[in-house]
Write a protein that holds these residues in place. Structure first.
Motif, PDB file in Angstrom:
ATOM      1  N   PHE A  61       1.213  -6.306  -5.526  1.00 12.71           N
ATOM      2  CA  PHE A  61       1.169  -7.355  -4.322  1.00 12.71           C
ATOM      3  C   PHE A  61       2.698  -7.751  -3.983  1.00 12.71           C
ATOM      4  O   PHE A  61       2.948  -7.741  -2.644  1.00 12.71           O
ATOM      5  CB  PHE A  61       0.552  -8.611  -4.715  1.00 12.71           C
ATOM      6  CG  PHE A  61       0.562  -9.768  -3.517  1.00 12.71           C
ATOM      7  CD1 PHE A  61      -0.303  -9.526  -2.196  1.00 12.71           C
ATOM      8  CD2 PHE A  61       1.550 -10.612  -3.255  1.00 12.71           C
ATOM      9  CE1 PHE A  61      -0.065 -10.372  -1.337  1.00 12.71           C
ATOM     10  CE2 PHE A  61       1.664 -11.517  -2.373  1.00 12.71           C
ATOM     11  CZ  PHE A  61       0.769 -11.398  -1.313  1.00 12.71           C
ATOM     12  N   GLU A  62       3.580  -7.948  -4.907  1.00  8.87           N
ATOM     13  CA  GLU A  62       4.989  -8.080  -4.591  1.00  8.87           C
ATOM     14  C   GLU A  62       5.516  -6.796  -3.921  1.00  8.87           C
ATOM     15  O   GLU A  62       6.238  -6.888  -2.731  1.00  8.87           O
ATOM     16  CB  GLU A  62       5.881  -8.189  -5.569  1.00  8.87           C
ATOM     17  CG  GLU A  62       7.118  -8.597  -5.510  1.00  8.87           C
ATOM     18  CD  GLU A  62       7.937  -8.764  -6.756  1.00  8.87           C
ATOM     19  OE1 GLU A  62       9.302  -9.311  -6.854  1.00  8.87           O
ATOM     20  OE2 GLU A  62       7.390  -8.864  -7.854  1.00  8.87           O
ATOM     21  N   ASN A  63       5.417  -5.651  -4.328  1.00 14.97           N
ATOM     22  CA  ASN A  63       5.680  -4.524  -3.510  1.00 14.97           C
ATOM     23  C   ASN A  63       5.246  -4.288  -2.083  1.00 14.97           C
ATOM     24  O   ASN A  63       5.977  -3.993  -1.283  1.00 14.97           O
ATOM     25  CB  ASN A  63       5.546  -2.981  -4.255  1.00 14.97           C
ATOM     26  CG  ASN A  63       6.445  -3.056  -5.448  1.00 14.97           C
ATOM     27  OD1 ASN A  63       7.484  -3.665  -5.762  1.00 14.97           O
ATOM     28  ND2 ASN A  63       5.865  -2.191  -6.442  1.00 14.97           N
ATOM     29  N   LEU A  64       3.884  -4.626  -2.065  1.00 20.12           N
ATOM     30  CA  LEU A  64       3.329  -4.603  -0.616  1.00 20.12           C
ATOM     31  C   LEU A  64       3.717  -5.447   0.359  1.00 20.12           C
ATOM     32  O   LEU A  64       4.055  -5.492   1.531  1.00 20.12           O
ATOM     33  CB  LEU A  64       1.615  -4.902  -0.972  1.00 20.12           C
ATOM     34  CG  LEU A  64       1.069  -3.452  -1.489  1.00 20.12           C
ATOM     35  CD1 LEU A  64      -0.442  -3.822  -1.662  1.00 20.12           C
ATOM     36  CD2 LEU A  64       0.997  -2.113  -0.683  1.00 20.12           C
ATOM     37  N   LEU A  65       4.046  -6.875  -0.162  1.00 16.72           N
ATOM     38  CA  LEU A  65       4.788  -7.719   0.610  1.00 16.72           C
ATOM     39  C   LEU A  65       6.189  -7.700   1.049  1.00 16.72           C
ATOM     40  O   LEU A  65       6.639  -7.664   2.217  1.00 16.72           O
ATOM     41  CB  LEU A  65       4.640  -9.101  -0.030  1.00 16.72           C
ATOM     42  CG  LEU A  65       5.309 -10.371   0.601  1.00 16.72           C
ATOM     43  CD1 LEU A  65       4.603 -10.500   1.771  1.00 16.72           C
ATOM     44  CD2 LEU A  65       5.176 -11.642  -0.432  1.00 16.72           C
ATOM     45  N   GLN A  66       6.998  -6.950   0.173  1.00 21.86           N
ATOM     46  CA  GLN A  66       8.498  -6.428   0.440  1.00 21.86           C
ATOM     47  C   GLN A  66       8.278  -5.450   1.584  1.00 21.86           C
ATOM     48  O   GLN A  66       9.059  -5.444   2.346  1.00 21.86           O
ATOM     49  CB  GLN A  66       8.961  -6.174  -0.899  1.00 21.86           C
ATOM     50  CG  GLN A  66       9.186  -7.452  -1.869  1.00 21.86           C
ATOM     51  CD  GLN A  66       9.962  -8.355  -1.021  1.00 21.86           C
ATOM     52  OE1 GLN A  66      10.941  -8.131  -0.584  1.00 21.86           O
ATOM     53  NE2 GLN A  66       9.983  -9.619  -1.606  1.00 21.86           N
ATOM     54  N   ALA A  68       6.067  -5.084   3.661  1.00 18.24           N
ATOM     55  CA  ALA A  68       5.491  -5.435   5.019  1.00 18.24           C
ATOM     56  C   ALA A  68       6.624  -6.302   5.501  1.00 18.24           C
ATOM     57  O   ALA A  68       6.832  -6.356   6.861  1.00 18.24           O
ATOM     58  CB  ALA A  68       4.287  -6.550   4.823  1.00 18.24           C
ATOM     59  N   VAL A  69       7.353  -7.035   4.854  1.00 17.29           N
ATOM     60  CA  VAL A  69       8.651  -7.610   5.293  1.00 17.29           C
ATOM     61  C   VAL A  69       9.732  -6.882   5.863  1.00 17.29           C
ATOM     62  O   VAL A  69      10.549  -7.101   6.643  1.00 17.29           O
ATOM     63  CB  VAL A  69       9.191  -8.923   4.508  1.00 17.29           C
ATOM     64  CG1 VAL A  69      10.428  -9.432   4.661  1.00 17.29           C
ATOM     65  CG2 VAL A  69       8.113  -9.763   3.969  1.00 17.29           C
ATOM     66  N   GLN A  79      -4.402   1.167   3.071  1.00 21.12           N
ATOM     67  CA  GLN A  79      -4.091  -0.412   2.599  1.00 21.12           C
ATOM     68  C   GLN A  79      -5.647  -0.881   2.419  1.00 21.12           C
ATOM     69  O   GLN A  79      -6.538  -0.309   2.706  1.00 21.12           O
ATOM     70  CB  GLN A  79      -3.441  -0.818   3.790  1.00 21.12           C
ATOM     71  CG  GLN A  79      -2.081   0.094   3.821  1.00 21.12           C
ATOM     72  CD  GLN A  79      -1.344  -0.516   2.995  1.00 21.12           C
ATOM     73  OE1 GLN A  79      -0.949  -1.598   2.255  1.00 21.12           O
ATOM     74  NE2 GLN A  79      -0.520   0.782   2.376  1.00 21.12           N
TER      75      GLN A  79
END
Length: 152
Positions: A61-66, A68-69, A79
């Motif tokens: 989740f952290e990699n996907l959030l980064q 996306a940001v 996805q």
């Protein structure tokens, strides 16, 4: 992310949340079932089930959030979420004193399922709201596609 990826993401979440709601409904329906599983020659109560989800891409989740940001680049694959497993809750069964129950032991105690109906209702509300949020996202994506076609 393309508009089609947005549709695929919402669709996978809708499918996952529908399965969550079905599983929760099954838990609630079996909250009083004392004879669900025949294990080692003995009937056991229904055991609560839980749906386990994970990202389709396999990234954290952290990699996907980064990604996306925009801080790092993530995979551009599919996805969304997928159901990893439907697991049984290993919390112990409830012991209830009811000597009139047909499944009561010599002391009058009955093993009852490890289902807490209030907890299931909270989970159902959460799954329902997630489902509604993904319908809203899907409709927004659809509207963007329609506007793009109108501009063309």
């Amino acid at each position: 992310m393309s508009l089609f990826q947005g549709i695929n993401t919402s669709a996978s979440a809708l499918t996952a949340n529908r399965l969550r709601m079905d599983t929760i409904a099954s838990n609630i329906a079996n909250a009083e079932t004392t004879r669900a599983n025949f294990v080692n020659g003995v009937w056991q109560p229904y055991r609560r089930k839980m749906v386990e989800l994970s990202p389709k891409s396999g990234e954290s989740f952290e990699n996907l959030l980064q990604a996306a940001v925009g801080n790092v680049t993530g995979k551009n694959g599919s996805q969304g979420v997928r159901v990893t497993a439907i697991k049984e809750d290993e919390t112990p069964f409830k012991l209830v004193y009811d000597p009139s129950h047909p499944d009561a032991d010599k002391e009058g105690y009955v093993l009852m399922p490890n289902v807490d109906v209030m907890k299931e209702m909270v989970d159902m509300i959460s799954a329902s709201r997630s489902y509604e949020a993904n319908i809203t996202a899907l409709n927004a994506t659809k509207n963007m596609m329609m506007k793009a076609l109108e501009i063309r």
